[in-house]
Write a protein that holds these residues in place. Structure first.
Motif, PDB file in Angstrom:
ATOM      1  N   GLY A   1       0.830  -1.207   0.000  1.00  0.00           N
ATOM      2  CA  GLY A   1       0.000   0.000   0.000  1.00  0.00           C
ATOM      3  C   GLY A   1       0.857   1.247   0.000  1.00  0.00           C
ATOM      4  O   GLY A   1       2.060   1.205   0.249  1.00  0.00           O
ATOM      5  N   LEU A   2       0.226   2.353  -0.257  1.00  0.00           N
ATOM      6  CA  LEU A   2       0.914   3.638  -0.283  1.00  0.00           C
ATOM      7  C   LEU A   2       1.450   3.982   1.102  1.00  0.00           C
ATOM      8  O   LEU A   2       0.756   3.840   2.096  1.00  0.00           O
ATOM      9  N   ALA A   3       2.696   4.443   1.156  1.00  0.00           N
ATOM     10  CA  ALA A   3       3.338   4.791   2.423  1.00  0.00           C
ATOM     11  C   ALA A   3       3.914   6.204   2.327  1.00  0.00           C
ATOM     12  O   ALA A   3       5.122   6.388   2.188  1.00  0.00           O
ATOM     13  N   MET A   4       3.044   7.199   2.381  1.00  0.00           N
ATOM     14  CA  MET A   4       3.521   8.583   2.333  1.00  0.00           C
ATOM     15  C   MET A   4       4.399   8.876   3.542  1.00  0.00           C
ATOM     16  O   MET A   4       4.190   8.320   4.612  1.00  0.00           O
ATOM     17  N   VAL A   5       5.365   9.742   3.339  1.00  0.00           N
ATOM     18  CA  VAL A   5       6.301  10.117   4.391  1.00  0.00           C
ATOM     19  C   VAL A   5       6.423  11.642   4.400  1.00  0.00           C
ATOM     20  O   VAL A   5       5.931  12.311   3.494  1.00  0.00           O
ATOM     21  N   THR A   6       7.082  12.167   5.391  1.00  0.00           N
ATOM     22  CA  THR A   6       7.436  13.584   5.397  1.00  0.00           C
ATOM     23  C   THR A   6       8.884  13.686   5.834  1.00  0.00           C
ATOM     24  O   THR A   6       9.223  13.367   6.967  1.00  0.00           O
ATOM     25  N   ARG A   7       9.725  14.070   4.870  1.00  0.00           N
ATOM     26  CA  ARG A   7      11.148  14.282   5.115  1.00  0.00           C
ATOM     27  C   ARG A   7      11.505  15.691   4.659  1.00  0.00           C
ATOM     28  O   ARG A   7      10.780  16.292   3.868  1.00  0.00           O
ATOM     29  N   ARG A   8      12.640  16.158   5.112  1.00  0.00           N
ATOM     30  CA  ARG A   8      13.122  17.466   4.672  1.00  0.00           C
ATOM     31  C   ARG A   8      13.479  17.406   3.190  1.00  0.00           C
ATOM     32  O   ARG A   8      14.160  16.490   2.742  1.00  0.00           O
ATOM     33  N   LEU A   9      13.012  18.359   2.423  1.00  0.00           N
ATOM     34  CA  LEU A   9      13.325  18.442   1.004  1.00  0.00           C
ATOM     35  C   LEU A   9      14.694  19.089   0.829  1.00  0.00           C
ATOM     36  O   LEU A   9      14.991  20.113   1.470  1.00  0.00           O
ATOM     37  N   ASP A  10      15.528  18.512  -0.005  1.00  0.00           N
ATOM     38  CA  ASP A  10      16.862  19.048  -0.292  1.00  0.00           C
ATOM     39  C   ASP A  10      16.706  20.234  -1.252  1.00  0.00           C
ATOM     40  O   ASP A  10      16.632  20.054  -2.468  1.00  0.00           O
ATOM     41  N   LEU A  11      16.645  21.432  -0.695  1.00  0.00           N
ATOM     42  CA  LEU A  11      16.436  22.622  -1.515  1.00  0.00           C
ATOM     43  C   LEU A  11      17.626  22.925  -2.413  1.00  0.00           C
ATOM     44  O   LEU A  11      17.455  23.432  -3.523  1.00  0.00           O
ATOM     45  N   ASP A  12      18.854  22.617  -1.957  1.00  0.00           N
ATOM     46  CA  ASP A  12      20.017  22.854  -2.798  1.00  0.00           C
ATOM     47  C   ASP A  12      19.946  22.010  -4.068  1.00  0.00           C
ATOM     48  O   ASP A  12      20.226  22.498  -5.164  1.00  0.00           O
ATOM     49  N   ALA A  13      19.562  20.759  -3.925  1.00  0.00           N
ATOM     50  CA  ALA A  13      19.420  19.890  -5.110  1.00  0.00           C
ATOM     51  C   ALA A  13      18.305  20.407  -6.025  1.00  0.00           C
ATOM     52  O   ALA A  13      18.441  20.386  -7.243  1.00  0.00           O
ATOM     53  N   LEU A  14      17.219  20.868  -5.427  1.00  0.00           N
ATOM     54  CA  LEU A  14      16.118  21.396  -6.241  1.00  0.00           C
ATOM     55  C   LEU A  14      16.555  22.656  -6.985  1.00  0.00           C
ATOM     56  O   LEU A  14      16.254  22.803  -8.175  1.00  0.00           O
ATOM     57  N   ARG A  15      17.297  23.529  -6.337  1.00  0.00           N
ATOM     58  CA  ARG A  15      17.786  24.743  -6.996  1.00  0.00           C
ATOM     59  C   ARG A  15      18.659  24.430  -8.216  1.00  0.00           C
ATOM     60  O   ARG A  15      18.688  25.201  -9.175  1.00  0.00           O
TER      61      ARG A  15
END
Length: 167
Positions: free
Chosen positions: A150-164
């Motif tokens: 089943g779906l296992a949503m999580v909440t982790r810190r997003l790597d903003l440097d990688a996104l930039r």
């Protein structure tokens, strides 16, 4: 809590989508500066200084803005009901990265940035204090699964440097 259903709980048609959101704002020009000037939506229609409609990609409108009951008003205080946030879905990670760069260039602070496994999301506030989520969905094949599949949503810190760095 009792959930009422007129037809015995038959699910909604899976093709159903949220078409638009309409926000009460204090000042139309300030709101347009954010939604059009920062995020890049296009103004599609205006009703004087009282209402405006903006869209992405030529749709009639994704977001309505009005001052009919809120001109010069302030955000509702904590502990009241109302809109938690509106979510704007970007088609690609590169498009979400562009949104991050726009927000940062405008000096708008983020309230948070999360990797939910199924999506990557940026959280902020518009000039009227409305919560805004800017996000992109991962392909369904990449969604995290629990031990039963089943779906296992999580909440982790997003790597903003990688996104930039995303182009």
């Amino acid at each position: 809590m009792t959930v009422a259903s007129g037809d015995g709980g038959r699910p909604i048609d899976p093709g159903t989508r949220i078409g638009h959101v309409h926000l009460k704002v204090a000042e139309i020009e300030r709101a347009l500066g954010f939604y059009c000037g920062v995020l890049g939506f296009a103004l599609t229609q205006r009703f004087g200084g009282q209402a405006a409609f903006v869209s992405a990609g030529g749709y009639h409108h994704h977001i309505g803005l009005n001052t009919w009951e809120s001109a010069g008003g302030s955000p509702p205080p904590p502990g009241t009901t109302g809109l938690y946030h509106l979510a704007i879905l970007y088609p690609t990670r590169a498009a979400l990265a562009d949104a991050l760069r726009r927000v940062e260039a405008a000096g708008i602070p983020l309230d948070g940035a999360s990797d939910h496994g199924v999506s990557e999301a940026l959280y902020l506030r518009d000039p009227d204090g409305n919560g805004v989520e800017l996000y992109r969905d991962r392909p369904e094949a990449e969604w995290p699964q629990d031990s039963r599949g089943g779906l296992a949503m999580v909440t982790r810190r997003l790597d903003l440097d990688a996104l930039r760095r995303e182009r």
